[in-house]
Design a protein around this motif. Structure first.
Motif, PDB file in Angstrom:
ATOM      1  N   ARG A  28     -18.183  14.613  36.578  1.00 15.10           N
ATOM      2  CA  ARG A  28     -17.933  16.025  36.232  1.00 15.10           C
ATOM      3  C   ARG A  28     -18.445  16.937  37.334  1.00 15.10           C
ATOM      4  O   ARG A  28     -17.760  17.852  37.769  1.00 15.10           O
ATOM      5  CB  ARG A  28     -18.635  16.363  34.918  1.00 15.10           C
ATOM      6  N   ASP A  29     -19.660  16.630  37.835  1.00 17.26           N
ATOM      7  CA  ASP A  29     -20.258  17.446  38.898  1.00 17.26           C
ATOM      8  C   ASP A  29     -19.395  17.417  40.153  1.00 17.26           C
ATOM      9  O   ASP A  29     -19.177  18.436  40.809  1.00 17.26           O
ATOM     10  CB  ASP A  29     -21.664  16.925  39.229  1.00 17.26           C
ATOM     11  N   SER A  57     -21.329  12.121  34.051  1.00 16.83           N
ATOM     12  CA  SER A  57     -21.910  13.406  34.438  1.00 16.83           C
ATOM     13  C   SER A  57     -21.704  13.660  35.932  1.00 16.83           C
ATOM     14  O   SER A  57     -21.345  14.764  36.350  1.00 16.83           O
ATOM     15  CB  SER A  57     -23.396  13.396  34.066  1.00 16.83           C
ATOM     16  N   ILE A  58     -21.915  12.594  36.735  1.00 17.20           N
ATOM     17  CA  ILE A  58     -21.713  12.753  38.187  1.00 17.20           C
ATOM     18  C   ILE A  58     -20.258  13.079  38.481  1.00 17.20           C
ATOM     19  O   ILE A  58     -19.946  13.927  39.325  1.00 17.20           O
ATOM     20  CB  ILE A  58     -22.145  11.459  38.913  1.00 17.20           C
ATOM     21  N   ALA A  78     -25.723  23.634  46.101  1.00 19.61           N
ATOM     22  CA  ALA A  78     -26.062  22.980  44.820  1.00 19.61           C
ATOM     23  C   ALA A  78     -27.524  22.535  44.814  1.00 19.61           C
ATOM     24  O   ALA A  78     -28.237  22.682  43.811  1.00 19.61           O
ATOM     25  CB  ALA A  78     -25.140  21.786  44.592  1.00 19.61           C
ATOM     26  N   GLY A  92     -30.341  16.368  36.772  1.00 21.42           N
ATOM     27  CA  GLY A  92     -29.809  17.235  37.822  1.00 21.42           C
ATOM     28  C   GLY A  92     -30.075  16.667  39.208  1.00 21.42           C
ATOM     29  O   GLY A  92     -29.160  16.531  40.038  1.00 21.42           O
ATOM     30  N   ASN A 117     -28.153  13.390  39.818  1.00 22.95           N
ATOM     31  CA  ASN A 117     -26.747  13.627  40.172  1.00 22.95           C
ATOM     32  C   ASN A 117     -26.618  14.100  41.611  1.00 22.95           C
ATOM     33  O   ASN A 117     -25.731  13.670  42.348  1.00 22.95           O
ATOM     34  CB  ASN A 117     -26.135  14.674  39.238  1.00 22.95           C
ATOM     35  N   LEU A 118     -27.551  14.972  42.020  1.00 18.79           N
ATOM     36  CA  LEU A 118     -27.503  15.465  43.408  1.00 18.79           C
ATOM     37  C   LEU A 118     -27.742  14.333  44.392  1.00 18.79           C
ATOM     38  O   LEU A 118     -27.140  14.279  45.465  1.00 18.79           O
ATOM     39  CB  LEU A 118     -28.554  16.554  43.605  1.00 18.79           C
ATOM     40  N   GLU A 152     -30.513  23.865  42.286  1.00 18.37           N
ATOM     41  CA  GLU A 152     -31.247  22.914  41.441  1.00 18.37           C
ATOM     42  C   GLU A 152     -32.754  23.023  41.698  1.00 18.37           C
ATOM     43  O   GLU A 152     -33.564  23.024  40.762  1.00 18.37           O
ATOM     44  CB  GLU A 152     -30.756  21.489  41.725  1.00 18.37           C
ATOM     45  N   ALA A 211     -17.605  20.337  42.124  1.00 18.55           N
ATOM     46  CA  ALA A 211     -17.917  20.547  43.544  1.00 18.55           C
ATOM     47  C   ALA A 211     -16.646  20.549  44.385  1.00 18.55           C
ATOM     48  O   ALA A 211     -16.497  21.346  45.311  1.00 18.55           O
ATOM     49  CB  ALA A 211     -18.863  19.462  44.027  1.00 18.55           C
ATOM     50  N   ARG A 270     -24.601  12.524  44.763  1.00 20.02           N
ATOM     51  CA  ARG A 270     -23.632  13.299  45.560  1.00 20.02           C
ATOM     52  C   ARG A 270     -23.990  13.258  47.032  1.00 20.02           C
ATOM     53  O   ARG A 270     -23.117  13.149  47.901  1.00 20.02           O
ATOM     54  CB  ARG A 270     -23.592  14.755  45.060  1.00 20.02           C
TER      55      ARG A 270
END
Lengths: 234, 373
Positions: B156-157, B153-154, B279, B328, B331-332, B283, B161, B335
């Motif tokens: 993909r994010d 998932s990360i 982002a 969410g 993942n942030l 969120e 980004a 990032r």
């Protein structure tokens, strides 16, 4: 109580259920020789034993709707609506038990009127058969959960009824059986109903034997409900 | 076939066999004539076993079995042997306090009873350890699978980004080119055109051919200036970037009032950080709608020469009762960590998400000055 109402209406569509549940108990109580005391034909306790067998059969027939819902997939459509499985089962089982409760109440009252039953005996009959009804409905429900077709379930249950009638102390007193066979009947709720009622008929009071019978039947009810509730019906 | 012979199956089999053996023992002891209590106890044990089968979390109810066994043992006979069943179950469930039930042996010592209870307890202990070990392996597998999907998932994010940062960089570069053309070349050409127009007014007695050529050159210069103006207009960004993008997101937030405050000089914040801040803000606002009943959201952006800090705070704290972060925010956080920053969540009277990201000095600054103007 929508499911309860419709399950009740649905059960009245089957003529056999209608006869067994709504007519036979009243018909039985009106046959005087059955309630004169002692054995009647093959039946050890006359009308009481016949009524117990009738209760088991009626409970089985009434709860057939649950199996029908399971086999034709109706339960999936029902549960697609905002209805929980617990509510569906509770209302269905109630719809099986309530008509029989009413019948048992009528039988007790008619027994008092027609055969001069004492209040104690009438109450004992009502209580005993009410608990037996619950145990029978729970047993039938647990039984239906084991099968995927009405035919298999019916064949199996007829065998259970046969065993109940013979070794459960309904047709013959259990004392006539040799060795351990004498005690195997304890695994059927009917045995405890007959044992409790016999104690009341003999002594005229609701003694320990009666209450043990009621307690054991209640435990059977809980056990069958727990077993049936665990099995998947979807 | 994998689960058929699992410890749980063995437990159920052993438990059922135990009930069967007790029933046989009861029959051998004279059945109903011998003891009604025995059958009653057997039924209680069966019901309780079914109850725990139906509600697996209520393992503590095994205490009821133990109490029933000890209480009914006073009736004599083989009833004390029934204690083996709850002892077996308790050991299987890891309820080690149940060994105190063995104190009953002080009152009714019987070597055979000691052996039966000991064997039952040991069998339960063995099956219980086997079950827990197996469960731990399953949990480990589930955690690994969970981490794998989280990393996916990360990834993909981050891919999304990256594409967004590339797009924003292109837009920023176009904006810088447009500004350079407008501020430098465009102004010079327009100034030259005005000077030439002024000169044309004082050129009265010149050669008519020369004047004609002069006018033609002026017309071409005018056309050139118009084309430059058009090019500058076309190059200018139509989307919002940087601080304007954050402000626009807050202004258009439909659920409740979102106040946006900026402190410090934001011109030195590089593009990849803007993307991260955007982002984060999205969120934070989404969470305010989805997991809380917020009536007001405050967004503070603090920019210093070395760090940038974005704080999103809402006054709806329903979602704050759950201390675990959603996917969410997780993942942030990953990032933010990837670019040397951090993301923290504080749930108190308000729900606050704070994202702090360091500004690296080597980051190019020309693009950002252009878009923040």
């Amino acid at each position: 109580m929508t499911i309860f109402r419709f399950a009740l209406l649905r059960s009245t569509r089957n003529p056999l259920t209608l006869i067994c549940t709504y007519l036979m108990p009243i018909a039985l109580i009106l046959i005087r020789p059955l309630w004169a005391g002692g054995n009647v034909g093959f039946f050890a306790d006359g009308g009481f034993a016949l009524l117990a067998m009738l209760t088991m059969s009626s409970a089985y027939l009434m709860s057939l709707n649950i199996l029908a819902d399971k086999t034709d997939g109706a339960v999936i459509r029902i549960l697609a609506a905002p209805i929980t499985m617990r509510r569906y089962l509770t209302e269905n089982l109630l719809s099986c038990a309530v008509p029989l409760f009413v019948q048992m109440g009528l039988v007790s009252i008619l027994g008092m009127v027609l055969y001069d039953w004492s209040v104690t005996l009438s109450f004992a009959v009502f209580l005993c058969y009410t608990i037996l009804t619950l145990a029978s409905v729970a047993m039938a429900f647990a039984w239906h959960c084991l099968f995927k077709s009405k035919a298999d379930s019916g064949a199996g249950f007829s065998l259970v009824l046969f065993l109940t009638a013979f070794i459960g102390g309904v047709t013959f007193p259990v004392t006539v059986f040799p060795g351990l066979l004498e005690y195997v009947g304890v695994i059927f709720p009917v045995y405890w109903a007959m044992r409790g009622l016999r104690a009341v008929l003999e002594t005229g009071v609701m003694n320990n034997q009666f209450w043990i019978g009621v307690a054991v039947m209640s435990l059977f009810t809980v056990a069958f409900l727990l077993y049936g509730g665990k099995r998947r019906i979807v | 076939m994998r689960n058929v012979w699992a410890p749980k199956t063995w437990f159920l089999l052993c438990h059922s066999a135990g009930i069967g053996l007790l029933f046989a023992l009861w029959l051998a002891g004279g059945g109903i004539e011998g003891s009604t209590t025995g059958f009653f106890l057997l039924l209680i044990l069966t019901v309780m076993a079914l109850f725990r089968w139906r509600f697996p979390n209520l393992t503590g109810t095994v205490a009821i079995d133990i109490v029933a066994c000890i209480a009914l043992s006073a009736t004599g006979g083989d009833v004390p042997f029934a204690l083996a069943l709850p002892l077996f179950a308790a050991m299987y469930f890891g309820l080690h306090w149940a060994v105190f039930a063995g104190l009953y042996l002080f009152f009714d010592f019987n070597p055979l009873l000691v052996s039966v209870l000991g064997l039952a307890a040991l069998a339960g202990l063995f099956l219980g350890h086997w079950q827990r070990e197996r469960q731990e392996k399953y949990n480990l597998r589930d955690r690994s699978v969970g981490r794998y999907f989280e990393l996916e998932s990360i990834q993909r994010d981050l891919s999304v980004a990256l594409a967004r940062v590339e797009q924003m960089t292109v837009v920023a570069e176009r904006t810088r080119i447009a500004r350079d053309i407008h501020d430098n070349a465009g102004h010079e050409i327009v100034a030259a055109y005005i000077s030439l127009q002024t000169a044309r007014r004082i050129m009265t007695g010149e050669n008519p051919d020369a004047l004609e050529l002069y006018d033609a050159a002026l017309a071409r210069l005018d056309s050139g200036a118009n084309k430059i103006r058009e090019a500058v207009h076309n190059l200018s960004a139509v989307t919002f970037l940087g601080v304007e993008a954050l402000s626009e997101i807050c202004n258009k937030f439909p659920a409740c009032q979102a106040d946006f405050h900026v402190y410090g000089d934001t011109s030195k914040i590089p593009m990849y950080i803007w993307n991260m801040l955007e982002a984060c803000l999205k969120e934070g606002l989404t969470n305010a709608v989805r997991h809380a009943v917020a009536t007001r959201v405050t967004v503070d952006l603090d920019a210093t020469p070395h760090i940038v800090r974005l704080c999103i705070e809402n006054d709806g704290v329903i979602g704050a009762k759950n201390s675990t972060l959603g996917s969410g925010l997780r993942n942030l956080r990953q990032r933010a960590a990837a670019i040397g920053g951090s993301l923290s969540v504080h749930a108190g009277d308000t729900f606050r998400v704070v994202c702090v990201i360091p500004i690296k000095e080597e980051a190019p600054q020309d693009d950002n000055e252009a878009i923040n103007r």
